[in-house]
Design an enzyme around this catalytic site. Structure first.
Site, PDB file in Angstrom:
ATOM      1  N   HIS A 142      -2.747  -8.479  -2.226  1.00 38.00           N
ATOM      2  CA  HIS A 142      -3.951  -7.746  -3.025  1.00 38.00           C
ATOM      3  C   HIS A 142      -4.371  -9.038  -3.887  1.00 38.00           C
ATOM      4  O   HIS A 142      -5.265  -8.064  -5.680  1.00 38.00           O
ATOM      5  CB  HIS A 142      -3.247  -6.593  -4.181  1.00 38.00           C
ATOM      6  N   ASN A 177       0.799  -1.211   0.212  1.00 39.47           N
ATOM      7  CA  ASN A 177      -0.151   0.265   0.185  1.00 39.47           C
ATOM      8  C   ASN A 177       1.250   1.271   0.184  1.00 39.47           C
ATOM      9  O   ASN A 177       1.743   1.285  -0.807  1.00 39.47           O
ATOM     10  CB  ASN A 177      -1.241   0.226   1.269  1.00 39.47           C
ATOM     11  N   ARG A 178       0.637   2.226   0.734  1.00 37.20           N
ATOM     12  CA  ARG A 178       1.527   3.714   0.564  1.00 37.20           C
ATOM     13  C   ARG A 178       2.153   3.855   1.658  1.00 37.20           C
ATOM     14  O   ARG A 178       1.944   3.701   3.414  1.00 37.20           O
ATOM     15  CB  ARG A 178      -0.136   4.773   0.548  1.00 37.20           C
ATOM     16  N   GLU A 202      -7.657  -7.268   1.154  1.00 39.02           N
ATOM     17  CA  GLU A 202      -6.477  -7.112   0.771  1.00 39.02           C
ATOM     18  C   GLU A 202      -5.982  -7.727   2.521  1.00 39.02           C
ATOM     19  O   GLU A 202      -5.671  -7.103   2.820  1.00 39.02           O
ATOM     20  CB  GLU A 202      -6.109  -6.839   0.730  1.00 39.02           C
ATOM     21  N   ASP A 241     -11.976   1.831  -0.074  1.00 41.18           N
ATOM     22  CA  ASP A 241     -10.870   1.580  -0.712  1.00 41.18           C
ATOM     23  C   ASP A 241     -10.709   2.022   0.980  1.00 41.18           C
ATOM     24  O   ASP A 241     -10.199   2.854   1.505  1.00 41.18           O
ATOM     25  CB  ASP A 241     -10.268   3.041  -1.241  1.00 41.18           C
TER      26      ASP A 241
END
Length: 331
Positions: A181, A77-78, A293, A242
């Site tokens: 994912h 992820n981020r 996920e 999300d």
């Protein structure tokens, strides 16, 4: 050699794959594209459990393989501005999500992996894959540690088993940050629609995300639908998702359960309790697939001022091994 199962190399469209077969089940993994388990099917019932790219879309899939099959994300992820400092060392990743100014999804889902072994036994067909990082590997520039990630997939009458391990082969501790994912078809049965599908997920609290899709360190109050997601279930496209949640195992299990009421069949994705977080994404509530996920760690974990026990950030000591197993099966 088993008469029930096979393991062999053959193309998946135009990409080299290792195929596993056992009874009615078959699966395919792509060593050259992130060791992605790109297909898991029940041929007898014509179920296709994972989102697969079409032959015409293989080039775009290879360019961005994150929303088909089971891609491995490391780190997942981020990460804010593509950087974090951990254990006295600063890590810098390319900013590859322009809209948020973050790094997204790491490097392993696009990298080539090695096939260690594949074959059959009296109880399963299997394939083992690995990727080893050292000073000679391009990923070492971003993750300067010597380590190996291994994936083993096995197929038998009960379904698909995944075993993943991270082995720190260096002389200093490394951050272990991993997720999958996983893109689940909804519906997975040929005569069903998304309206026939409902799912539950072993979520706990919802993390608050800022405008850059990064956790603030606070929780949000769950809606009535999100409470139903934990108990009675709801549609995979009930709302655009999300969303980021803590994992809260139920009855000792950490799982997504997808039920098709028309076909009267349920798919269980039991991911193991080592995964302390869930991310769930449904392509802006678009019918066809969604991604539950499992994540070991909170998004942007090293940059969040919370204890490691809460963020799931694992410090893997020299010589240490982190591992977990997951299953996909029907009931």
């Amino acid at each position: 050699m088993s008469t029930q199962g096979q393991a062999f190399e053959q193309l998946f469209h135009d990409e080299q794959a290792v195929w596993l077969q056992w009874g009615a089940y078959e699966a395919a993994v792509l060593p050259g594209v992130g060791a992605n388990l790109i297909a898991f099917r029940d041929k007898e019932n014509q179920y296709s459990f994972l989102r697969e790219p079409s032959a015409e879309n293989m080039d775009s899939f290879r360019a961005s393989p994150g929303v088909h099959g089971i891609p491995v994300l490391f780190p997942p992820n981020r990460y804010e501005d593509g950087t974090f400092t951990w254990n006295g060392r600063t890590y810098n990743f390319p900013v590859n999500e322009v809209a948020t100014g973050n790094h997204l999804h790491g490097f392993f889902h696009t990298a080539a992996w090695d096939v260690e072994d594949f074959g059959t036994t009296k109880t399963e067909s299997y394939v083992s894959l690995k990727i080893s990082i050292d000073e000679n590997h391009p990923i070492y520039e971003y993750l300067p540690h010597r380590f190996t990630i291994k994936l083993r997939y096995a197929l038998n009458a009960t379904g698909l088993l995944q075993h993943v391990s991270v082995h720190n082969e260096g002389t200093d501790a490394m951050p272990c940050l991993i997720a999958f994912h996983t893109a689940i078809n909804a519906p997975f049965a040929p005569n069903s629609t998304v309206e026939d599908c409902s799912f539950t997920l072993t979520t706990g609290k919802r993390w608050e995300l800022n405008e850059r899709m990064l956790p603030t360190g606070k929780y949000q109050e769950l809606s009535a639908d999100e409470e139903a997601m934990k108990t009675t279930g709801l549609s995979p496209i009930w709302s655009a998702m999300d969303n980021h949640y803590t994992a809260e195992p139920q009855n000792g299990r950490n799982a997504m359960v997808l039920t098709d009421s028309r076909s009267n069949v349920t798919l269980v994705y039991d991911v193991g309790t080592a995964y302390k977080q869930w991310m769930i994404w449904n392509n802006n509530a678009t019918a066809g697939f969604f991604c539950p996920e499992p994540q070991l760690n909170l998004v942007n974990a090293p940059n969040v001022n919370l204890p490691a026990e809460q963020t799931g950030l694992v410090s893997l000591e020299p010589g240490g091994i982190w591992e977990e197993t997951s299953r996909l099966y029907v009931r």
